[in-house]
Design a protein around this motif. Structure first.
Motif, PDB file in Angstrom:
ATOM      1  N   GLU A   1       1.675   3.969  10.989  1.00 33.94           N
ATOM      2  CA  GLU A   1       1.011   3.352  12.145  1.00 33.94           C
ATOM      3  C   GLU A   1       0.940   1.831  12.024  1.00 33.94           C
ATOM      4  OE1 GLU A   1      -2.821   5.154  12.577  1.00 33.94           O
ATOM      5  OE2 GLU A   1      -1.974   7.166  12.630  1.00 33.94           O
ATOM      6  N   GLY A   2       1.418   1.295  10.903  1.00 34.53           N
ATOM      7  CA  GLY A   2       1.435  -0.153  10.731  1.00 34.53           C
ATOM      8  C   GLY A   2       0.211  -0.707  10.023  1.00 34.53           C
ATOM      9  N   ARG A   3      -0.534   0.125   9.351  1.00 33.09           N
ATOM     10  CA  ARG A   3      -1.731  -0.316   8.632  1.00 33.09           C
ATOM     11  C   ARG A   3      -1.348  -0.852   7.259  1.00 33.09           C
ATOM     12  NH1 ARG A   3      -3.827  -0.843  12.987  1.00 33.09           N
ATOM     13  NH2 ARG A   3      -4.770   0.925  14.038  1.00 33.09           N
ATOM     14  N   GLU A   4      -1.601  -2.136   7.053  1.00 30.63           N
ATOM     15  CA  GLU A   4      -1.232  -2.770   5.787  1.00 30.63           C
ATOM     16  C   GLU A   4      -2.070  -2.247   4.624  1.00 30.63           C
ATOM     17  OE1 GLU A   4      -0.053  -6.985   5.823  1.00 30.63           O
ATOM     18  OE2 GLU A   4      -0.752  -6.937   7.903  1.00 30.63           O
ATOM     19  N   TRP A   5      -3.307  -1.865   4.888  1.00 33.36           N
ATOM     20  CA  TRP A   5      -4.152  -1.353   3.801  1.00 33.36           C
ATOM     21  C   TRP A   5      -3.575  -0.054   3.244  1.00 33.36           C
ATOM     22  CZ3 TRP A   5      -6.170   3.461   4.418  1.00 33.36           C
ATOM     23  CH2 TRP A   5      -6.322   3.953   5.726  1.00 33.36           C
ATOM     24  N   ALA A   6      -2.939   0.744   4.091  1.00 34.12           N
ATOM     25  CA  ALA A   6      -2.337   1.990   3.616  1.00 34.12           C
ATOM     26  C   ALA A   6      -1.117   1.691   2.746  1.00 34.12           C
ATOM     27  CB  ALA A   6      -1.956   2.870   4.797  1.00 34.12           C
ATOM     28  N   ARG A   7      -0.341   0.680   3.133  1.00 43.83           N
ATOM     29  CA  ARG A   7       0.816   0.275   2.321  1.00 43.83           C
ATOM     30  C   ARG A   7       0.334  -0.229   0.961  1.00 43.83           C
ATOM     31  NH1 ARG A   7       4.750  -4.755   3.753  1.00 43.83           N
ATOM     32  NH2 ARG A   7       2.726  -5.676   4.139  1.00 43.83           N
ATOM     33  N   PHE A   8      -0.731  -0.994   0.968  1.00 41.61           N
ATOM     34  CA  PHE A   8      -1.301  -1.507  -0.276  1.00 41.61           C
ATOM     35  C   PHE A   8      -1.808  -0.349  -1.146  1.00 41.61           C
ATOM     36  CE2 PHE A   8      -4.758  -3.571  -2.703  1.00 41.61           C
ATOM     37  CZ  PHE A   8      -4.024  -4.582  -3.307  1.00 41.61           C
ATOM     38  N   ALA A   9      -2.479   0.625  -0.526  1.00 43.09           N
ATOM     39  CA  ALA A   9      -3.000   1.778  -1.274  1.00 43.09           C
ATOM     40  C   ALA A   9      -1.865   2.620  -1.857  1.00 43.09           C
ATOM     41  CB  ALA A   9      -3.894   2.629  -0.374  1.00 43.09           C
ATOM     42  N   LEU A  10      -0.777   2.785  -1.102  1.00 42.14           N
ATOM     43  CA  LEU A  10       0.370   3.531  -1.634  1.00 42.14           C
ATOM     44  C   LEU A  10       1.020   2.793  -2.802  1.00 42.14           C
ATOM     45  CD1 LEU A  10       1.938   4.873   1.662  1.00 42.14           C
ATOM     46  CD2 LEU A  10       0.947   6.241  -0.188  1.00 42.14           C
ATOM     47  N   THR A  11       0.991   1.468  -2.756  1.00 41.15           N
ATOM     48  CA  THR A  11       1.496   0.683  -3.881  1.00 41.15           C
ATOM     49  C   THR A  11       0.643   0.940  -5.124  1.00 41.15           C
ATOM     50  OG1 THR A  11       2.302  -0.998  -2.351  1.00 41.15           O
ATOM     51  CG2 THR A  11       2.061  -1.648  -4.661  1.00 41.15           C
ATOM     52  N   ILE A  12      -0.663   1.041  -4.940  1.00 37.45           N
ATOM     53  CA  ILE A  12      -1.565   1.350  -6.056  1.00 37.45           C
ATOM     54  C   ILE A  12      -1.288   2.756  -6.578  1.00 37.45           C
ATOM     55  CG2 ILE A  12      -3.989   1.745  -6.654  1.00 37.45           C
ATOM     56  CD1 ILE A  12      -4.652  -0.612  -4.749  1.00 37.45           C
ATOM     57  N   VAL A  13      -1.006   3.700  -5.680  1.00 38.91           N
ATOM     58  CA  VAL A  13      -0.665   5.066  -6.104  1.00 38.91           C
ATOM     59  C   VAL A  13       0.577   5.047  -6.994  1.00 38.91           C
ATOM     60  CG1 VAL A  13       0.177   7.299  -5.270  1.00 38.91           C
ATOM     61  CG2 VAL A  13      -1.781   6.226  -4.166  1.00 38.91           C
ATOM     62  N   ALA A  14       1.563   4.237  -6.629  1.00 34.43           N
ATOM     63  CA  ALA A  14       2.770   4.124  -7.468  1.00 34.43           C
ATOM     64  C   ALA A  14       2.425   3.523  -8.825  1.00 34.43           C
ATOM     65  CB  ALA A  14       3.827   3.287  -6.765  1.00 34.43           C
ATOM     66  N   GLY A  15       1.528   2.545  -8.864  1.00 36.35           N
ATOM     67  CA  GLY A  15       1.101   1.963 -10.134  1.00 36.35           C
ATOM     68  C   GLY A  15       0.383   2.975 -11.004  1.00 36.35           C
ATOM     69  N   ILE A  16      -0.463   3.785 -10.383  1.00 37.05           N
ATOM     70  CA  ILE A  16      -1.164   4.840 -11.122  1.00 37.05           C
ATOM     71  C   ILE A  16      -0.158   5.859 -11.648  1.00 37.05           C
ATOM     72  CG2 ILE A  16      -2.771   6.771 -10.865  1.00 37.05           C
ATOM     73  CD1 ILE A  16      -4.355   4.958  -8.916  1.00 37.05           C
ATOM     74  N   SER A  17       0.876   6.128 -10.866  1.00 38.14           N
ATOM     75  CA  SER A  17       1.931   7.039 -11.306  1.00 38.14           C
ATOM     76  C   SER A  17       2.607   6.518 -12.572  1.00 38.14           C
ATOM     77  CB  SER A  17       2.956   7.210 -10.184  1.00 38.14           C
ATOM     78  OG  SER A  17       4.066   7.935 -10.617  1.00 38.14           O
TER      79      SER A  17
END
Length: 157
Positions: free
Chosen positions: A93-109
């Motif tokens: 939907e274009g929400r930058e906070w979700a993109r940022f959160a998914l980046t954190i998920v990759a870091g946690i991975s």
């Protein structure tokens, strides 16, 4: 930091509900690929979590304490998989906070795969393939075409 962070629980839920899961119009190709990677990964995580719940029930019969710990870990994994699906839909939907959160998920991975590799004595343990797939999805979200698309969606509600 993203300025479009959610203000309430309704801001987190996907617009149009989960029925809009398969609609990826007007997104650049990089974001479409990233979205599908995150979505399919989350759905596979949910499936694995359901199987894990049944496995933890079997463990309860033999080792109740271990079964309880495994059940808690599986429930946490289910929550993360569900969050990954919702975050992918909000990213769409274009929400930058979700993109940022998914980046954190990759870091946690990455952290989890390193810890898991160390836990088995460095004998190739850890799910490196899963990490590299999430890394590819993350890189795709931050490419110039994706950046421009997010910039064009900035301020929309």
């Amino acid at each position: 930091m993203p300025t479009d962070r959610p203000r309430s629980f309704n801001d987190v839920m996907p617009t149009g509900g989960f029925s809009s899961m398969f609609s990826v119009t007007d997104m650049p190709t990089e974001l479409k690929v990233s979205y599908w990677i995150w979505l399919i990964g989350g759905l596979l995580g949910l499936l694995a979590g359901v199987v894990g719940i049944f496995g933890s029930f079997v463990l309860f019969a033999f080792a109740p304490a271990v079964g309880f710990v495994v059940l808690l870990l599986v429930l946490a994994a289910l929550a993360i998989a569900a969050a990954q699906i919702v975050l992918a839909m909000k990213m769409k939907e274009g929400r930058e906070w979700a993109r940022f959160a998914l980046t954190i998920v990759a870091g946690i991975s990455l952290v989890l795969v390193i810890v898991n590799s160390g836990a088995v004595g460095g004998r190739g343990g850890g799910n490196w393939l899963s990490f590299f797939i999430s890394l590819a999805a993350t890189v795709l979200m931050w490419l110039p075409n994706a950046q421009a698309w997010f910039a064009a969606h900035r301020g929309r509600v």
